[in-house]
Scaffold this active site. Sequence first.
Site, PDB file in Angstrom:
ATOM      1  N   SER A 260      41.201  42.199  51.831  1.00 28.90           N
ATOM      2  CA  SER A 260      42.397  41.395  51.578  1.00 28.90           C
ATOM      3  C   SER A 260      43.538  42.153  50.919  1.00 28.90           C
ATOM      4  O   SER A 260      44.682  41.709  50.975  1.00 28.90           O
ATOM      5  CB  SER A 260      42.051  40.173  50.728  1.00 28.90           C
ATOM      6  OG  SER A 260      41.747  40.552  49.405  1.00 28.90           O
TER       7      SER A 260
ATOM      8  N   LYS B  66      44.404  40.214  43.635  1.00 33.21           N
ATOM      9  CA  LYS B  66      45.604  39.864  44.399  1.00 33.21           C
ATOM     10  C   LYS B  66      46.834  40.342  43.643  1.00 33.21           C
ATOM     11  O   LYS B  66      46.794  40.656  42.460  1.00 33.21           O
ATOM     12  CB  LYS B  66      45.721  38.349  44.604  1.00 33.21           C
ATOM     13  CG  LYS B  66      44.541  37.704  45.292  1.00 33.21           C
ATOM     14  CD  LYS B  66      44.385  38.124  46.723  1.00 33.21           C
ATOM     15  CE  LYS B  66      43.160  37.450  47.328  1.00 33.21           C
ATOM     16  NZ  LYS B  66      42.697  38.057  48.515  1.00 33.21           N
TER      17      LYS B  66
END
Length: 191
Positions: free
Chosen positions: A37, A81
């Site tokens: 990701s 993230k």
Amino acid sequence: MRKVLAVSGVGAGIAAFVALVLVVVALAFSVTVDGASMEPTLRDGDRMFLEVWTRDEIERFDIVEADAPSAVSGGAVRILKRVIGMPGDRISVSGDARVLVRPAGAEETYVVENPAWSAEPGAELEWRAVPEGAYWLLGDNWGASTDSRSFGFVDAEAVHGRVVFRMLPLGRNGAIAGDVRLAPVEPGSAR
């Protein structure tokens, strides 16, 4: 001569102890990337140094480790993230990797320029206000990231710290590139 050998033996013992402590501290304050990701910035298996003492100093574009809601387990899952929206910001996201930000208290609109994002068709979201005490987090791998587009805002208390340094693999170790930025949007072009 014996004194010299004894002193050098003590010095070697102290150096070994210090090295062991440094390894233990590095492992205790690190996290391993799991998944794609955050590619190409972070890769699966990278071991990252986590600054837990800076969790109250998070800034836009920092990469953080946080607990996010899990759709599978109903509990929380640890994620890495990038912080895009800060408390008080207004955010609008489209599926074609266009993210607009109006920073808290500002009238100007900016587009997030992240060289890692590639375009994919999709609908634009309405403008959302980032609540106080929360962040809007996105992965660098636009098409393969479960992030705030899926689970919404992440509470600041759920952030464990920010990652700033790749420890392993040794061939790619070093500081994380900071090439993400806000660029002004021309008047009339903000959706």
